[in-house]
Design an enzyme around this catalytic site. Structure first.
Site, PDB file in Angstrom:
ATOM      1  CG  HIS A 180      19.075  -9.831 -38.038  1.00  0.00           C
ATOM      2  ND1 HIS A 180      19.034  -8.727 -38.868  1.00  0.00           N
ATOM      3  CD2 HIS A 180      18.584  -9.405 -36.841  1.00  0.00           C
ATOM      4  CE1 HIS A 180      18.539  -7.692 -38.210  1.00  0.00           C
ATOM      5  NE2 HIS A 180      18.256  -8.081 -36.974  1.00  0.00           N
ATOM      6  CD  GLU A 181      18.456 -11.067 -33.489  1.00  0.00           C
ATOM      7  OE1 GLU A 181      19.044 -10.241 -32.759  1.00  0.00           O
ATOM      8  OE2 GLU A 181      17.390 -10.806 -34.068  1.00  0.00           O
TER       9      GLU A 181
ATOM     10  CG  HIS B  61      21.975  -6.733 -34.019  1.00  0.00           C
ATOM     11  ND1 HIS B  61      21.871  -5.460 -34.533  1.00  0.00           N
ATOM     12  CD2 HIS B  61      20.765  -7.334 -34.263  1.00  0.00           C
ATOM     13  CE1 HIS B  61      20.668  -5.278 -35.049  1.00  0.00           C
ATOM     14  NE2 HIS B  61      19.977  -6.399 -34.909  1.00  0.00           N
TER      15      HIS B  61
ATOM     16  CD  GLU C   9      16.962  -4.520 -36.019  1.00  0.00           C
ATOM     17  OE1 GLU C   9      16.778  -5.546 -36.693  1.00  0.00           O
ATOM     18  OE2 GLU C   9      17.314  -4.548 -34.837  1.00  0.00           O
TER      19      GLU C   9
END
Length: 265
Positions: free
Chosen positions: A134-135, A138, A196
């Protein structure tokens, strides 16, 4: 005059657009990574200088292992899709910080930090991979660059980011803080939730390519929901989707992620 300004805005937006890997969404891109990444590296170094970095532990090794595997998956995906230029200038680092905060982040350029406080929620390396994917998503989706570009349009700053930093360092610093998720004006909240949700989708694919079972993402967010104890603010006042929304969206994306997982496990 209004007509001229409208044409000016349309021209800028049409010229400064990029495409997000995996999702194919078009995004505003008025700032180059050549300008943004060195600033991110500088902030990362400053953070490490004032933090207690953990080394030689099981948790630190899990963070490093998951980071390396997902880095390889990202590079594989981008090569397969003729988009390897997306990570030009990246210098990957995966650090664990001794602080009891349930958080992690990735700056533009691939600089990742996990906090010890999130490790019990991760439970194992696959859980770490959920957060890592997920990070990193980004950064691969250039969400920070998009935030800065949108803020520049809102503030009428149409020069280069470097020029803005030279002319008005405080304004440039504010844009950087917004790009990294600091602050939270109500007008930007929907924009943040969009990022997100997109990072959830991209991260799910990356962890699956890396050989981690993507179904763990649903379990991870279930544990995160339990930890919050129902104290999450209403979704329209939050920069993140609600845990229930997140889990539902991940379940819808799971068949696609499982195809990647079954090919790479």
């Amino acid at each position: 005059m209004k007509k001229v300004l409208a044409i000016f805005f349309v021209a800028i937006i049409a010229y400064g657009c990029a495409t997000v890997p995996v999702t194919g969404r078009r995004q505003l891109s008025l700032v180059s990574n050549e300008e943004l990444i060195p600033v991110a590296f500088q902030q990362y170094d400053q953070f490490l200088d004032t933090s207690r970095v953990v080394t030689g532990t099981k948790n630190a090794q899990m963070v490093k292992n998951a980071g390396n595997r997902i880095q390889t998956a990202v590079e594989q995906y981008l090569r397969d899709n003729n988009s390897i230029e997306v990570i030009e200038g990246f210098e990957w680092e995966f650090k664990l910080v001794n602080e009891d905060i349930a958080n992690a982040w990735c700056l533009p350029g691939g600089k990742v930090a996990f906090y010890e406080g999130i490790m019990p929620i991760c439970e194992n390396e696959t859980g770490v991979a959920v957060v890592m994917g997920h990070e990193i998503a980004h950064a691969i989706a250039n969400h920070g660059r998009e935030r800065i570009s949108n803020a520049m349009v809102l503030q009428g700053a149409f020069g280069t980011f470097g020029a803005l930093m030279g002319q008005n360092p405080s304004a440039g610093e504010q844009l950087i803080l917004q790009a990294f998720g600091v602050g939270g004006q109500l007008g930007m909240l929907k924009f943040s939730r969009k990022h997100e949700s997109e990072a959830d989708e991209i991260g799910l694919i990356f962890m699956a390519i890396a050989g981690y079972d993507p179904r763990e993402a649903v379990d991870f967010w279930g544990r995160m929901s339990e930890k919050s104890g129902g104290q999450q603010p209403p979704e329209f006042l939050s920069t993140h989707p609600s845990h229930d929304t997140r889990i539902s969206d991940l379940q819808e994306l799971m068949p696609k992620a499982m195809e990647y997982y079954n090919k790479n496990k």
